[in-house]
Design a protein around this motif. Structure first.
Motif, PDB file in Angstrom:
ATOM      1  N   GLN A 125      10.731  -3.849  -0.618  1.00  0.00           N
ATOM      2  CA  GLN A 125      10.480  -4.833   0.448  1.00  0.00           C
ATOM      3  C   GLN A 125       9.031  -5.299   0.416  1.00  0.00           C
ATOM      4  N   ASN A 126       8.148  -4.439  -0.132  1.00  0.00           N
ATOM      5  CA  ASN A 126       6.770  -4.819  -0.456  1.00  0.00           C
ATOM      6  C   ASN A 126       5.963  -5.299   0.747  1.00  0.00           C
ATOM      7  N   HIS A 127       6.072  -4.563   1.856  1.00  0.00           N
ATOM      8  CA  HIS A 127       5.221  -4.834   3.008  1.00  0.00           C
ATOM      9  C   HIS A 127       3.954  -3.984   2.866  1.00  0.00           C
ATOM     10  N   ILE A 128       2.794  -4.636   2.818  1.00  0.00           N
ATOM     11  CA  ILE A 128       1.530  -3.949   2.540  1.00  0.00           C
ATOM     12  C   ILE A 128       0.480  -4.356   3.568  1.00  0.00           C
ATOM     13  N   CYS A 129      -0.292  -3.393   4.012  1.00  0.00           N
ATOM     14  CA  CYS A 129      -1.466  -3.687   4.829  1.00  0.00           C
ATOM     15  C   CYS A 129      -2.557  -2.688   4.467  1.00  0.00           C
ATOM     16  N   VAL A 130      -3.751  -3.188   4.202  1.00  0.00           N
ATOM     17  CA  VAL A 130      -4.885  -2.323   3.872  1.00  0.00           C
ATOM     18  C   VAL A 130      -6.057  -2.675   4.779  1.00  0.00           C
ATOM     19  N   LEU A 131      -6.572  -1.687   5.465  1.00  0.00           N
ATOM     20  CA  LEU A 131      -7.782  -1.821   6.265  1.00  0.00           C
ATOM     21  C   LEU A 131      -8.910  -1.146   5.505  1.00  0.00           C
ATOM     22  N   GLY A 132     -10.024  -1.857   5.292  1.00  0.00           N
ATOM     23  CA  GLY A 132     -11.072  -1.174   4.548  1.00  0.00           C
ATOM     24  C   GLY A 132     -12.211  -2.058   4.082  1.00  0.00           C
ATOM     25  N   ASN A 133     -12.886  -1.570   3.074  1.00  0.00           N
ATOM     26  CA  ASN A 133     -14.110  -2.185   2.570  1.00  0.00           C
ATOM     27  C   ASN A 133     -13.872  -3.626   2.124  1.00  0.00           C
ATOM     28  N   GLU A 134     -14.702  -4.512   2.651  1.00  0.00           N
ATOM     29  CA  GLU A 134     -14.536  -5.939   2.397  1.00  0.00           C
ATOM     30  C   GLU A 134     -14.559  -6.268   0.908  1.00  0.00           C
ATOM     31  N   LYS A 135     -15.521  -5.730   0.191  1.00  0.00           N
ATOM     32  CA  LYS A 135     -15.634  -6.040  -1.234  1.00  0.00           C
ATOM     33  C   LYS A 135     -14.438  -5.498  -2.012  1.00  0.00           C
ATOM     34  N   LYS A 136     -14.044  -4.276  -1.699  1.00  0.00           N
ATOM     35  CA  LYS A 136     -12.919  -3.651  -2.413  1.00  0.00           C
ATOM     36  C   LYS A 136     -11.645  -4.468  -2.217  1.00  0.00           C
ATOM     37  N   ILE A 137     -11.412  -4.926  -0.997  1.00  0.00           N
ATOM     38  CA  ILE A 137     -10.208  -5.713  -0.719  1.00  0.00           C
ATOM     39  C   ILE A 137     -10.293  -7.076  -1.408  1.00  0.00           C
ATOM     40  N   LYS A 138     -11.453  -7.697  -1.353  1.00  0.00           N
ATOM     41  CA  LYS A 138     -11.596  -9.011  -2.000  1.00  0.00           C
ATOM     42  C   LYS A 138     -11.464  -8.911  -3.515  1.00  0.00           C
ATOM     43  N   ASP A 139     -11.890  -7.788  -4.081  1.00  0.00           N
ATOM     44  CA  ASP A 139     -11.720  -7.576  -5.523  1.00  0.00           C
ATOM     45  C   ASP A 139     -10.247  -7.461  -5.902  1.00  0.00           C
ATOM     46  N   ASN A 140      -9.394  -7.143  -4.915  1.00  0.00           N
ATOM     47  CA  ASN A 140      -7.947  -7.020  -5.155  1.00  0.00           C
ATOM     48  C   ASN A 140      -7.168  -8.059  -4.345  1.00  0.00           C
ATOM     49  N   LYS A 141      -7.770  -9.233  -4.151  1.00  0.00           N
ATOM     50  CA  LYS A 141      -7.202 -10.221  -3.237  1.00  0.00           C
ATOM     51  C   LYS A 141      -5.829 -10.735  -3.665  1.00  0.00           C
ATOM     52  N   ASP A 142      -5.509 -10.610  -4.962  1.00  0.00           N
ATOM     53  CA  ASP A 142      -4.210 -11.088  -5.431  1.00  0.00           C
ATOM     54  C   ASP A 142      -3.054 -10.291  -4.849  1.00  0.00           C
ATOM     55  N   ILE A 143      -3.334  -9.100  -4.308  1.00  0.00           N
ATOM     56  CA  ILE A 143      -2.289  -8.254  -3.709  1.00  0.00           C
ATOM     57  C   ILE A 143      -1.862  -8.804  -2.354  1.00  0.00           C
ATOM     58  N   PHE A 144      -2.767  -9.540  -1.686  1.00  0.00           N
ATOM     59  CA  PHE A 144      -2.566  -9.848  -0.277  1.00  0.00           C
ATOM     60  C   PHE A 144      -2.132 -11.293  -0.035  1.00  0.00           C
ATOM     61  N   GLY A 145      -1.429 -11.460   1.092  1.00  0.00           N
ATOM     62  CA  GLY A 145      -1.071 -12.804   1.524  1.00  0.00           C
ATOM     63  C   GLY A 145      -2.214 -13.480   2.250  1.00  0.00           C
ATOM     64  N   LYS A 146      -2.985 -12.683   2.980  1.00  0.00           N
ATOM     65  CA  LYS A 146      -4.139 -13.231   3.695  1.00  0.00           C
ATOM     66  C   LYS A 146      -5.174 -12.142   3.909  1.00  0.00           C
ATOM     67  N   LEU A 147      -6.418 -12.573   4.051  1.00  0.00           N
ATOM     68  CA  LEU A 147      -7.527 -11.657   4.335  1.00  0.00           C
ATOM     69  C   LEU A 147      -8.078 -11.996   5.708  1.00  0.00           C
ATOM     70  N   ILE A 148      -8.312 -10.947   6.515  1.00  0.00           N
ATOM     71  CA  ILE A 148      -8.779 -11.148   7.892  1.00  0.00           C
ATOM     72  C   ILE A 148      -9.988 -10.260   8.147  1.00  0.00           C
ATOM     73  N   THR A 149     -11.043 -10.846   8.676  1.00  0.00           N
ATOM     74  CA  THR A 149     -12.167 -10.041   9.150  1.00  0.00           C
ATOM     75  C   THR A 149     -11.776  -9.473  10.503  1.00  0.00           C
ATOM     76  N   VAL A 150     -11.795  -8.166  10.627  1.00  0.00           N
ATOM     77  CA  VAL A 150     -11.220  -7.535  11.814  1.00  0.00           C
ATOM     78  C   VAL A 150     -12.189  -7.552  12.987  1.00  0.00           C
ATOM     79  N   ILE A 151     -13.352  -6.938  12.817  1.00  0.00           N
ATOM     80  CA  ILE A 151     -14.260  -6.773  13.946  1.00  0.00           C
ATOM     81  C   ILE A 151     -15.005  -8.073  14.216  1.00  0.00           C
ATOM     82  N   GLU A 152     -14.990  -8.488  15.481  1.00  0.00           N
ATOM     83  CA  GLU A 152     -15.640  -9.762  15.858  1.00  0.00           C
ATOM     84  C   GLU A 152     -16.921  -9.486  16.639  1.00  0.00           C
TER      85      GLU A 152
END
Length: 975
Positions: free
Chosen positions: A948-975
């Motif tokens: 079903q491939n439902h994925i959510c990762v909370l974590g280091n901005e650079k690490k997630i952006k380096d793997n951005k092809d995995i995600f449907g969208k990127l969200i900055t959490v803390i405002e």
């Protein structure tokens, strides 16, 4: 058995014996004659027995040596020569508690079990672990649990890895954690408290294996030990075992582990520190302001209890005068504090979060002016009475929310005994409570505030302010440092690094031999109670209102909950129902200002709180219940007054105090920001389930990132939204608090039910009579696959789906699958080899399944491991003995000892989930009868969820952006 002071029992001399009436126990102090080991026994009729051994372990630097050693000694020992006896026990023991903890000056190893055979096994494994660990034989243990250079090929980048290293990278990603680390560092700079016993990630790699071994040799000796026995066990037999199997082989030695005291300062000291913020974030009002005071001695138990109450008075209640003064003057958006007496020198701390860095002097001025005014004019006696009653109620109730009582008492014992004090003084609270009650008729608290806060120079003021891009710069500096180090190595030295990593991986991937595994003591299926525990639930009716009655012994405490159906609200009002739960009791009502209301609650009840809870129907993932819960506890003879207060809050709360409601919104927002760092695995798991579960989508609106974003929006646009906020809170109240929308839960003894019947009309008569009906929500559940960006240094990686939607069914064997994955496949691959601090799989009755990692240095590699779970299950090769271990370990989770209040809450949960005793018994039987074929048969179920491939990762901005092809969208959490 009768003991006599001065006599010896199996090598232990009885030094003291006394009755401890407050905890219905006999307390004994023994000393082991050959080694000088100190042993405390608290004997009573509690069948949940506790054993613990602890050592005074003052850190000498911030390499985290005590913490790394705590992890490492549990990785195999003389008698139990497996890689991780700790994990084997989690698989195969009926323990009710099994852990180890590192404190700023001690390391403790507590275990608990209700099964006598299991209890003895746990004692044996833990004593062997701390006294004869395999750390001397296998340097790889230090590499795995502490830190090591990670390099598989010469062309690869050199990295640091290690479980504690990654854990502390995650811990210090949180500015809150970083700030609290600085409290003892700034107050006690010339003592071990100036160091991080957990470990500073920047310093951990300075620790050598030789230092690690030397520390164990010095401090992990019976002469430096504090042993503890609690419960209804045979004390003489336990002493015999400890002496004959372990202590008799050691001699007494002198060990200098005394904690030196900090000399008082001549004046307050000031410190400035920074934490990382993203480049695009605003630094405005993102600082922490912090005042700290040294408070006497850990052995001054009366002053320590008094300051526990003073901290509650000043900072915890809605009427807290210091908190109010700071917030009213716009010093921070959230104000909180802490009094910690678990050190040789306790401290009192005040924190203003989300503050302006330029307000440091103003912060200090307001604190001292407010304290001075309280000393001069006196503290409101009703506030004092309410605060004393609150603390006294908690002490008498003795409900530690699932943590075994004996474990909590061990902590209280060590808070004095470690520093040479009376081990039982913190349990004998009656005279202490009576003594602090003089504050009701004197200036007792005022004088303490004058002495320890206003007139004390032993204090510090700390500014922790944001620095944009600090993490990225530090990461680059680290990579440059590692690159330079790698370049400095010769070919031979590079080969040695690679060889060490290879040896570590070989050890990690080589299964323990069957002979080694058989050394771990275990139980048999015959040791398991085949019957499930029946939770107390009887459905009654009072004046047309359904009552869930839970007959249980509560020691004359009434556990009353009002359950209003929250699904009568339209979707746009759902976040306002959670906001309502967050502000009720903290703002004015028709007959009380919020300060007076808080005092009345403290005087007449144990607590009154509010929350929104959801429950999914067993086997029906599309169906769920949601309740607005009013949760209260009070002595039976004060139930009527408690109900009057609840009625006042529900019917007469005024939503017109603009400033106070804004303060509450900001405080709740600050709490959620802390949770993102401290419980990121929970946040990620809840978020990923919202992609496919209507119940989880609802949860996101009322308690997840959706609710946090809602709070941020209200905070930023408060002026323009104020009328809407006020009207919506009123609308939610009018819709929810109706007699037709109410179910009541009551926990107490049968004879106490009349007390409820007398009190219920007080509630019912205050409610509306509007007829309301449920709303059908149409949540859009979409595969968002989000990367949630933070300035943290680690990840929380979650993946999930629903197996019932794919045609599979739930059975008790799913819980055994959880156990196997937790302590075998996922543990070995994500934690041991991957370096994450933890990983949690869940398969629920609703069909929802997720796996989530905790403080994980990896991302894509972890998702690949999740995807290989079906293959692991399909090819699982588990013999009968090992399967028995997994079954026993699963039953352990089903048999957690429940307090009276927990029984009522679990019964409510099962009522809304549609589960009865027969369902629980069926589940338990399925667990016990699980076979290897059942486990293999779960492979297609898990495969369907992973696909079903439902994925959510909370974590280091650079690490997630380096793997951005995995995600449907990127969200900055803390405002």
């Amino acid at each position: 058995m009768t003991f006599k002071i001065g006599n010896s029992y199996n090598g232990f001399k009885l030094i003291e014996e006394k009755e401890i009436k407050e905890v219905k126990s006999i307390g004994r102090v023994f000393e082991h004659e050959k080694t000088g080991a100190k042993l405390i026994n608290i004997s009573n009729d509690d069948d949940n027995k506790v054993f613990a051994i602890g050592f005074r372990t003052p850190p000498e630097d911030s390499t985290g040596l005590p913490h790394i050693l705590e992890h490492s000694v549990l990785c195999g020992s003389r008698k139990f020569d497996t890689k991780e006896p700790f994990v084997e026990l989690l698989k195969s023991s009926l323990n009710t508690f099994l852990n180890a903890m590192t404190y700023p000056d001690k390391t403790v190893y507590p275990v608990a079990s209700r099964n006598n055979k299991d209890f003895k096994n746990l004692m044996d494994v833990y004593l062997d672990a701390v006294l004869y660990p395999n750390i001397y034989k296998y340097p790889e243990i230090f590499m795995q649990e502490g830190w090591h250079y990670s390099l598989e090929n010469k062309e690869d980048k050199l990295k640091y890895n290690g479980v504690v290293y990654n854990e502390m990278k995650g811990a210090y990603s949180s500015p809150d954690s970083l700030l609290f680390r600085k409290i003892t560092e700034t107050l006690y700079p010339d003592t071990p408290y100036s160091h991080s016993s957990g470990g500073d990630p920047e310093v951990i790699p300075e620790l050598t294996y030789d230092q690690f071994i030397s520390f164990h040799k010095k401090y992990y000796h019976p002469s430096n030990s504090y042993i503890y026995l609690y419960g209804d066990g045979d004390v003489n037999e336990q002493l015999r075992f400890i002496n004959d199997e372990y202590l008799k082989d050691f001699d007494r030695i002198e060990i200098d582990s005394k904690i030196p005291l900090q000399k008082p300062f001549e004046e307050m000291r000031e410190y400035n520190y920074t934490y990382s913020l993203a480049e695009e974030d605003s630094i405005e009002n993102k600082s922490f302001l912090n005042l700290n005071f040294s408070i006497g001695s850990s052995l001054d138990t009366e002053t320590n209890l008094a300051f526990t109450i003073i901290e509650y008075i000043l900072l915890e209640t809605p009427a807290a005068p210091l908190k109010k003064a700071l917030l009213d003057n716009n010093i921070g958006k959230s104000v909180f504090g802490e009094f910690d007496d678990g050190l040789a020198q306790p401290y009192f701390s005040i924190v203003a979060k989300d503050a302006n860095e330029n307000d440091k002097e103003k912060f200090k001025k307001i604190v001292f002016e407010t304290l001075g005014k309280l000393v001069k004019d006196g503290i409101d006696k009703k506030l004092i009475e309410a605060s004393i009653n609150k603390i006294e109620f908690l002490l008498r109730e003795g409900d530690f929310r699932g943590q075994p009582t004996g474990i909590v008492y061990y902590s209280k014992v060590m808070d004095s005994f470690l520093y040479g004090g009376d081990p039982f003084i913190n349990l004998q609270y009656e005279p202490l409570i009576e003594s602090v009650k003089k504050a009701l008729t004197s200036r007792y608290f005022e004088d303490l505030i004058e002495k320890y806060l206003i007139s004390s120079n032993h204090s510090s003021i700390v500014l922790l302010k944001p620095e944009k891009g600090l993490n990225d710069r530090k990461e680059k500096e680290l990579q440059d440092k590692l690159s330079r180090y790698k370049d400095s190595l010769s070919e031979k030295e590079l080969d040695e690094v690679i060889e060490k990593c290879k040896n570590l991986k070989t050890r990690q991937m080589t299964p323990d031999t069957s002979e080694a595994l058989k050394t771990i003591p275990t139980l048999h299926i015959s040791d398991i109670d085949k019957k499930a525990e029946k939770l107390p639930l009887e459905i009654k009716n009072k004046d047309g209102v359904k009552v869930l009655f839970h007959e249980t012994h509560t020691n004359k405490i009434a556990y009353l909950k009002l359950l209003f159906n929250n699904k009568v609200l339209p979707i746009e009002l759902l976040p306002y129902s959670k906001l309502l739960s967050d502000v009720l009791g903290k703002i004015n009502t028709k007959n009380y200002d919020y300060g007076s209301l808080s005092n009345e609650i403290g005087i007449h009840s144990g607590s009154i709180s509010f929350n929104v809870m959801t429950y999914v129907k067993s086997g029906k993932p599309q169906e769920f219940s949601a309740t607005f819960m009013v949760k209260s506890k009070a002595l039976m003879n004060k139930l009527n007054k408690t109900c009057e207060l609840i009625s006042e809050i529900l019917g007469n709360t005024l939503f017109d105090d603009k400033d106070k409601i804004l303060q509450n919104i900001r405080e709740i927002r600050a709490y959620y920001e802390m949770m993102l760092f401290n419980s990121g695995h929970v946040v990620a798991a809840k978020r990923v389930m919202s992609y496919f579960s209507p119940k989880a989508s609802y949860d996101e609106v009322i308690s997840g990132i959706g609710y946090y974003k809602f709070l941020c929006d209200l905070d930023k646009n408060f002026e323009s939204k104020w009328d809407n906020i006020k009207n919506n809170l009123n609308n939610v109240r009018e819709c929810l608090f109706n007699k037709s929308n109410l179910t009541v839960s009551f926990g107490g003894e049968n004879e106490d039910y009349n007390t409820l019947e007398d009190a219920m009309p007080i509630i019912i008569n205050s409610l509306g009579d509007k007829k309301v009906s449920e709303v059908n929500y149409d949540f859009e559940v979409n595969k968002e696959n989000e990367g949630l960006l933070t300035q943290g240094n680690v990840q929380y990686v979650a993946k999930g789906g629903n197996f019932i939607d794919d045609g599979f069914n739930y059975s008790g064997s799913a819980l055994v699958v959880e156990t196997i994955l937790s302590f075998d496949y996922l543990w070995n691959n994500v934690r041991v080899q991957g370096g994450a601090y933890g990983v949690v799989p869940r398969l629920s009755r609703s069909g929802n399944m997720f796996i989530t990692s905790y403080r994980d240095p990896k991302l894509k590699e972890t998702l690949d491991i999740y995807d290989n779970v079906p293959s692991y299950l399909k090819n699982a090769d588990i013999d009968e003995d090992t399967m028995t271990k997994y079954i026993i370990g699963t039953i352990r989770n089903l048999d957690t000892p429940l307090t009276a209040s927990m029984k009522t809450e679990y019964a409510i949960e099962e009522y809304y989930m549609g589960i009865n005793f027969e369902d629980r018994q069926k589940e338990r039987t399925e667990v016990i009868e699980t076979t290897i074929e059942d486990i293999r048969n779960y492979a297609p179920l898990v495969e369907s969820v992973m696909k079903q491939n439902h994925i959510c990762v909370l974590g280091n901005e650079k690490k997630i952006k380096d793997n951005k092809d995995i995600f449907g969208k990127l969200i900055t959490v803390i405002e």
